[in-house]
Design an enzyme around this catalytic site. Structure first.
Site, PDB file in Angstrom:
ATOM      1  CB  CYS A   1      53.002  41.059  18.754  1.00  0.00           C
ATOM      2  SG  CYS A   1      54.716  41.377  18.422  1.00  0.00           S
TER       3      CYS A   1
ATOM      4  CG  ASP B   1      50.909  39.454  22.335  1.00  0.00           C
ATOM      5  OD1 ASP B   1      51.207  38.571  22.001  1.00  0.00           O
ATOM      6  OD2 ASP B   1      51.898  40.534  22.584  1.00  0.00           O
TER       7      ASP B   1
ATOM      8  CB  VAL C   1      40.301  51.720  40.504  1.00  0.00           C
ATOM      9  CG1 VAL C   1      40.037  51.671  38.765  1.00  0.00           C
ATOM     10  CG2 VAL C   1      41.592  52.342  40.614  1.00  0.00           C
ATOM     11  CD  GLU C   2      32.957  52.935  37.618  1.00  0.00           C
ATOM     12  OE1 GLU C   2      32.162  52.066  37.620  1.00  0.00           O
ATOM     13  OE2 GLU C   2      33.645  52.875  36.683  1.00  0.00           O
ATOM     14  CG  LEU C   3      34.724  47.327  39.633  1.00  0.00           C
ATOM     15  CD1 LEU C   3      33.717  46.398  40.082  1.00  0.00           C
ATOM     16  CD2 LEU C   3      36.205  46.601  39.525  1.00  0.00           C
TER      17      LEU C   3
ATOM     18  CG  HIS D   1      54.315  40.544  26.844  1.00  0.00           C
ATOM     19  ND1 HIS D   1      54.661  39.430  26.751  1.00  0.00           N
ATOM     20  CD2 HIS D   1      53.356  40.923  26.037  1.00  0.00           C
ATOM     21  CE1 HIS D   1      53.923  38.813  25.623  1.00  0.00           C
ATOM     22  NE2 HIS D   1      53.209  39.617  25.146  1.00  0.00           N
ATOM     23  CD  GLU D   2      58.784  42.368  28.703  1.00  0.00           C
ATOM     24  OE1 GLU D   2      59.426  41.385  28.609  1.00  0.00           O
ATOM     25  OE2 GLU D   2      58.479  43.056  27.512  1.00  0.00           O
TER      26      GLU D   2
END
Length: 132
Positions: A34, A41, A56-58, A75-76
Site C-alpha cells: 500500500c 496488499d 508470454v513465457e510462464l 490497485h488501479e
C-alpha cells in the site's frame, strides 16, 4: 543459483497464429505494498489474452509479478501497469487483466483493464444447445 524478480517479460512464437484462442493465467499470490501505509496488499490476478505473433513465457511472468512485492502501488495503477507491460511485450489481439485484491478496511477491490488491437475483430460467439 537464486532466482530474482525481474521486469523482463520473455516471449516465444505463437504456435497457431492463424487461430484466435484464449490463454488464461490465474496468479493467486500477487503482493505489492500500500503506497499510504506500507502494508502488504494481496491479490489474485486473472490474465486472459488472445495472442498475435508471440506468447508470454510462464517463468518470466512469475518473476515479473514477483517484482511488485516491495513496490508501493495503488490497485488501479498496478493493474494498468501490468496491462501496459504485457501489451508492450507481445502486442496481443486482445488482453484483459483483472486484479482481485483482498479485503482492506472492509472493502474488496477488483480492477479490470482491457486492450484490443485496432485491426482485430472478435468472431461472433457460438451458441451451442444445452447439454441434456
Amino acid at each position: 543459483m537464486t532466482t530474482q524478480p525481474s521486469r523482463d517479460l520473455e516471449t516465444f512464437p505463437n504456435p497457431s497464429p492463424e487461430r484466435d484462442y484464449t490463454i488464461r493465467f490465474v496468479i493467486p499470490e500477487f503482493t505489492c505494498l500500500c503506497p499510504r501505509t506500507g502494508q502488504p496488499d494481496f491479490a489474485t490476478f486473472y490474465i486472459d489474452y488472445i495472442p498475435e505473433a508471440t506468447c508470454v513465457e510462464l517463468k518470466s511472468l512469475k518473476l515479473y509479478m514477483w517484482s511488485f512485492r516491495d513496490e508501493g502501488a495503488f490497485h488501479e495503477a498496478v493493474t494498468n501497469r501490468i496491462t501496459d507491460d504485457i501489451v508492450a511485450a507481445i502486442a496481443p489481439r486482445f488482453l484483459r487483466v483483472t486484479g482481485r485484491f483482498n479485503v482492506r478496511g472492509g472493502i474488496y477491490t477488483d480492477v479490470t483493464t482491457e486492450h484490443r488491437a485496432t485491426d482485430w475483430q472478435p468472431a461472433p460467439p457460438v451458441q451451442l444447445p444445452p447439454r441434456e
